[in-house]
Design a protein around this motif. Structure first.
Motif, PDB file in Angstrom:
ATOM      1  N   ASP A  15      -1.174  -4.311  -6.262  1.00 28.65           N
ATOM      2  CA  ASP A  15      -0.233  -5.122  -5.482  1.00 28.65           C
ATOM      3  C   ASP A  15       0.047  -6.457  -6.161  1.00 28.65           C
ATOM      4  O   ASP A  15       1.203  -6.873  -6.300  1.00 28.65           O
ATOM      5  CB  ASP A  15      -0.772  -5.345  -4.063  1.00 28.65           C
ATOM      6  CG  ASP A  15      -0.877  -4.050  -3.281  1.00 28.65           C
ATOM      7  OD1 ASP A  15      -0.039  -3.150  -3.499  1.00 28.65           O
ATOM      8  OD2 ASP A  15      -1.814  -3.926  -2.471  1.00 28.65           O
ATOM      9  N   GLY A  18       2.039  -5.866  -9.366  1.00 29.73           N
ATOM     10  CA  GLY A  18       3.372  -5.293  -9.251  1.00 29.73           C
ATOM     11  C   GLY A  18       3.480  -3.874  -9.753  1.00 29.73           C
ATOM     12  O   GLY A  18       4.515  -3.493 -10.319  1.00 29.73           O
ATOM     13  N   GLY A  22       2.993  -3.443 -14.443  1.00 27.42           N
ATOM     14  CA  GLY A  22       2.436  -4.785 -14.335  1.00 27.42           C
ATOM     15  C   GLY A  22       0.948  -4.820 -14.588  1.00 27.42           C
ATOM     16  O   GLY A  22       0.424  -5.789 -15.157  1.00 27.42           O
TER      17      GLY A  22
END
Length: 215
Positions: A15, A18, A22
């Protein structure tokens, strides 16, 4: 068994990072800043996605000699040829995990009390992750925070390298080092930061200073 001498371990958070791309980029930048171990932890992901991300991480980390540790899933660890597996107290027992991953793979175990530390078998476990030291929002099922005194008490009974984890940020590093930790693990102190490389480099610098004083 493999040697564990991590000073700064990055636990990836999907989270905060991303998503898969990410996470891989955060790992790449963090390693450039001095992180020397990366853990893949994404408890809500299906195993296929973990394998996809794990393989991408291995492509980045393996040439640099930085170990990738998979959280919880021995089959994912084997599928991607990861360097290690980390399990919690409610996951695979250490002896079962060691049997699945073999003698040459790192095995880490979460420990949150003196009692759990005393039960660690150094013939099976390469390192322990001790915590959470401080309250942390990045692991919903974490045990209650043990604080610096609880950390020091647990570390006094360690039989293998011990990595402190849980809510650790730059201002706490000196106290964590003074408690006797061999290394530390971070999540949000690097994941989601504007410059993961600079964030990691500052943590590593501060840890080096703290350890020199602690010795």
């Amino acid at each position: 068994m493999a040697r564990c001498d991590f000073r700064c371990c990055l636990v990836l958070d999907p989270d905060l990072c991303g998503g898969e791309a990410g996470m891989v980029e955060t790992a790449r930048l963090a390693v450039a800043g001095g992180v020397d171990c990366v853990q893949l932890r994404a408890p809500q992901w299906k195993k296929g996605r973990l394998i996809s991300c794990g393989r991408a991480l291995m492509e980045v980390l393996a040439p640099l000699g930085v170990p990738l540790i998979v959280n919880d899933h021995a089959d994912v660890c084997a599928a991607i040829g990861a360097d290690g597996l980390h399990v919690g107290q409610e996951d695979l027992p250490a002896d079962v995990a060691r049997g699945l991953i073999g003698p040459d793979c790192l095995l880490g175990l979460s420990v949150s009390s003196v009692e759990e530390m005393l039960a660690v078998d150094p013939g099976l476990v390469d390192y322990v992750g001790v915590g959470p030291v401080f309250a942390t929002p990045t692991k919903a099922d974490a045990a209650p925070a043990m604080g610096l005194e609880g950390l020091a008490r647990a570390l006094a009974h360690r039989c293998c390298p011990a990595i402190a984890i849980g809510g650790i940020k730059a201002p706490q590093l000196a106290a964590v080092a003074a408690a006797g930790a061999d290394g530390f693990a971070v999540v949000s102190a690097v994941c989601g930061q504007a410059d993961p490389c600079a964030a990691a480099a500052e943590l590593v610098r501060l840890w080096g200073e703290a350890r020199s004083v602690a010795r």
